[in-house]
Design a protein around this motif. Structure first.
Motif, PDB file in Angstrom:
ATOM      1  N   UNK A  72       0.828  -1.205   0.000  1.00  0.00           N
ATOM      2  CA  UNK A  72       0.000   0.000   0.000  1.00  0.00           C
ATOM      3  C   UNK A  72       0.863   1.257   0.000  1.00  0.00           C
ATOM      4  N   UNK A  73       1.978   1.245   0.729  1.00  0.00           N
ATOM      5  CA  UNK A  73       2.883   2.399   0.739  1.00  0.00           C
ATOM      6  C   UNK A  73       3.515   2.617  -0.624  1.00  0.00           C
ATOM      7  N   UNK A  74       3.886   1.539  -1.301  1.00  0.00           N
ATOM      8  CA  UNK A  74       4.454   1.660  -2.641  1.00  0.00           C
ATOM      9  C   UNK A  74       3.428   2.262  -3.592  1.00  0.00           C
ATOM     10  N   UNK A  75       2.193   1.787  -3.507  1.00  0.00           N
ATOM     11  CA  UNK A  75       1.117   2.326  -4.346  1.00  0.00           C
ATOM     12  C   UNK A  75       0.905   3.813  -4.050  1.00  0.00           C
ATOM     13  N   UNK A  76       0.947   4.169  -2.791  1.00  0.00           N
ATOM     14  CA  UNK A  76       0.779   5.565  -2.395  1.00  0.00           C
ATOM     15  C   UNK A  76       1.903   6.433  -2.950  1.00  0.00           C
ATOM     16  N   UNK A  77       3.128   5.942  -2.913  1.00  0.00           N
ATOM     17  CA  UNK A  77       4.264   6.685  -3.476  1.00  0.00           C
ATOM     18  C   UNK A  77       4.064   6.913  -4.965  1.00  0.00           C
ATOM     19  N   UNK A  78       3.620   5.886  -5.673  1.00  0.00           N
ATOM     20  CA  UNK A  78       3.390   6.019  -7.115  1.00  0.00           C
ATOM     21  C   UNK A  78       2.303   7.058  -7.399  1.00  0.00           C
ATOM     22  N   UNK A  79       1.230   7.004  -6.633  1.00  0.00           N
ATOM     23  CA  UNK A  79       0.139   7.954  -6.837  1.00  0.00           C
ATOM     24  C   UNK A  79       0.578   9.382  -6.529  1.00  0.00           C
ATOM     25  N   UNK A  80       1.405   9.567  -5.496  1.00  0.00           N
ATOM     26  CA  UNK A  80       1.919  10.898  -5.187  1.00  0.00           C
ATOM     27  C   UNK A  80       2.820  11.412  -6.306  1.00  0.00           C
ATOM     28  N   UNK A  81       3.646  10.547  -6.864  1.00  0.00           N
ATOM     29  CA  UNK A  81       4.516  10.951  -7.975  1.00  0.00           C
ATOM     30  C   UNK A  81       3.657  11.362  -9.172  1.00  0.00           C
ATOM     31  N   UNK A  82       2.599  10.619  -9.434  1.00  0.00           N
ATOM     32  CA  UNK A  82       1.696  10.958 -10.538  1.00  0.00           C
ATOM     33  C   UNK A  82       1.023  12.307 -10.283  1.00  0.00           C
ATOM     34  N   UNK A  83       0.615  12.537  -9.041  1.00  0.00           N
ATOM     35  CA  UNK A  83      -0.012  13.817  -8.708  1.00  0.00           C
ATOM     36  C   UNK A  83       0.970  14.968  -8.872  1.00  0.00           C
ATOM     37  N   UNK A  84       2.228  14.760  -8.526  1.00  0.00           N
ATOM     38  CA  UNK A  84       3.244  15.807  -8.722  1.00  0.00           C
ATOM     39  C   UNK A  84       3.356  16.162 -10.196  1.00  0.00           C
ATOM     40  N   UNK A  85       3.341  15.140 -11.025  1.00  0.00           N
ATOM     41  CA  UNK A  85       3.414  15.390 -12.467  1.00  0.00           C
ATOM     42  C   UNK A  85       2.209  16.173 -12.957  1.00  0.00           C
ATOM     43  N   UNK A  86       1.018  15.799 -12.506  1.00  0.00           N
ATOM     44  CA  UNK A  86      -0.209  16.507 -12.904  1.00  0.00           C
ATOM     45  C   UNK A  86      -0.155  17.951 -12.440  1.00  0.00           C
ATOM     46  N   UNK A  87       0.249  18.183 -11.201  1.00  0.00           N
ATOM     47  CA  UNK A  87       0.331  19.549 -10.694  1.00  0.00           C
ATOM     48  C   UNK A  87       1.407  20.351 -11.429  1.00  0.00           C
ATOM     49  N   UNK A  88       2.487  19.704 -11.789  1.00  0.00           N
ATOM     50  CA  UNK A  88       3.532  20.386 -12.554  1.00  0.00           C
ATOM     51  C   UNK A  88       3.001  20.863 -13.900  1.00  0.00           C
ATOM     52  N   UNK A  89       2.237  19.993 -14.585  1.00  0.00           N
ATOM     53  CA  UNK A  89       1.655  20.384 -15.868  1.00  0.00           C
ATOM     54  C   UNK A  89       0.626  21.501 -15.670  1.00  0.00           C
ATOM     55  N   UNK A  90      -0.153  21.404 -14.600  1.00  0.00           N
ATOM     56  CA  UNK A  90      -1.128  22.459 -14.323  1.00  0.00           C
ATOM     57  C   UNK A  90      -0.418  23.782 -14.057  1.00  0.00           C
ATOM     58  N   UNK A  91       0.689  23.739 -13.356  1.00  0.00           N
ATOM     59  CA  UNK A  91       1.455  24.948 -13.059  1.00  0.00           C
ATOM     60  C   UNK A  91       1.974  25.576 -14.347  1.00  0.00           C
ATOM     61  N   UNK A  92       2.438  24.743 -15.265  1.00  0.00           N
ATOM     62  CA  UNK A  92       2.907  25.261 -16.550  1.00  0.00           C
ATOM     63  C   UNK A  92       1.767  25.926 -17.300  1.00  0.00           C
ATOM     64  N   UNK A  93       0.587  25.276 -17.336  1.00  0.00           N
ATOM     65  CA  UNK A  93      -0.568  25.852 -18.025  1.00  0.00           C
ATOM     66  C   UNK A  93      -0.996  27.171 -17.389  1.00  0.00           C
ATOM     67  N   UNK A  94      -1.030  27.215 -16.091  1.00  0.00           N
ATOM     68  CA  UNK A  94      -1.437  28.432 -15.389  1.00  0.00           C
ATOM     69  C   UNK A  94      -0.429  29.534 -15.652  1.00  0.00           C
ATOM     70  N   UNK A  95       0.851  29.162 -15.669  1.00  0.00           N
ATOM     71  CA  UNK A  95       1.896  30.148 -15.926  1.00  0.00           C
ATOM     72  C   UNK A  95       1.744  30.736 -17.331  1.00  0.00           C
ATOM     73  N   UNK A  96       1.502  29.888 -18.328  1.00  0.00           N
ATOM     74  CA  UNK A  96       1.327  30.397 -19.688  1.00  0.00           C
ATOM     75  C   UNK A  96       0.055  31.233 -19.797  1.00  0.00           C
ATOM     76  N   UNK A  97      -1.017  30.816 -19.100  1.00  0.00           N
ATOM     77  CA  UNK A  97      -2.252  31.615 -19.106  1.00  0.00           C
ATOM     78  C   UNK A  97      -2.011  32.963 -18.445  1.00  0.00           C
TER      79      UNK A  97
END
Length: 109
Positions: free
Chosen positions: A67-92
């Motif tokens: 479960x901890x490994x799964x949680x780490x993977x999901x957190x890494x995925x969320x970081x990537x999503x937030x990073x892309x959102x930050x780029x979009x917001x920055x360009x907007x």
């Protein structure tokens, strides 16, 4: 039987009983102290066992390694999503600033 005989032996027997009582009290005094110490120790052991049972109950609710490994993977995925959102917001944000500057310049002309 002679009453003097009982009187003499009665005194000797009473003396032996008295000496025996003193020896018995002296020998058992240590066991009373040990009994009290063991009682206190037993109380502490009971407290520790109760604490351990409580800890075991809480540990059952914790996630396992999978479960901890799964949680780490999901957190890494969320970081990537937030990073892309930050780029979009920055360009907007840059676009909004450019439009704002254009409108401010056009309004002053």
């Amino acid at each position: 039987m002679d009453p003097q005989f009982f009187k003499d032996w009665g005194g000797i027997i009473a003396t032996f009983i008295s000496i025996g009582s003193v020896i018995y009290a002296w020998l058992t005094a240590g066991s009373r102290a040990n009994t009290e110490a063991l009682g206190k120790l037993t109380g502490r052991i009971d407290e520790m066992e109760a604490g351990l049972l409580e800890m075991k109950a809480e540990i059952k609710h914790l996630p396992d390694e999978k479960a901890l490994t799964q949680l780490k993977l999901e957190l890494a995925e969320m970081r990537g999503v937030f990073g892309r959102m930050e780029e979009n917001i920055s360009s907007m944000s840059r676009t909004v600033h450019r439009v704002e500057e254009y409108l401010l310049k056009k309004g002053t002309n």
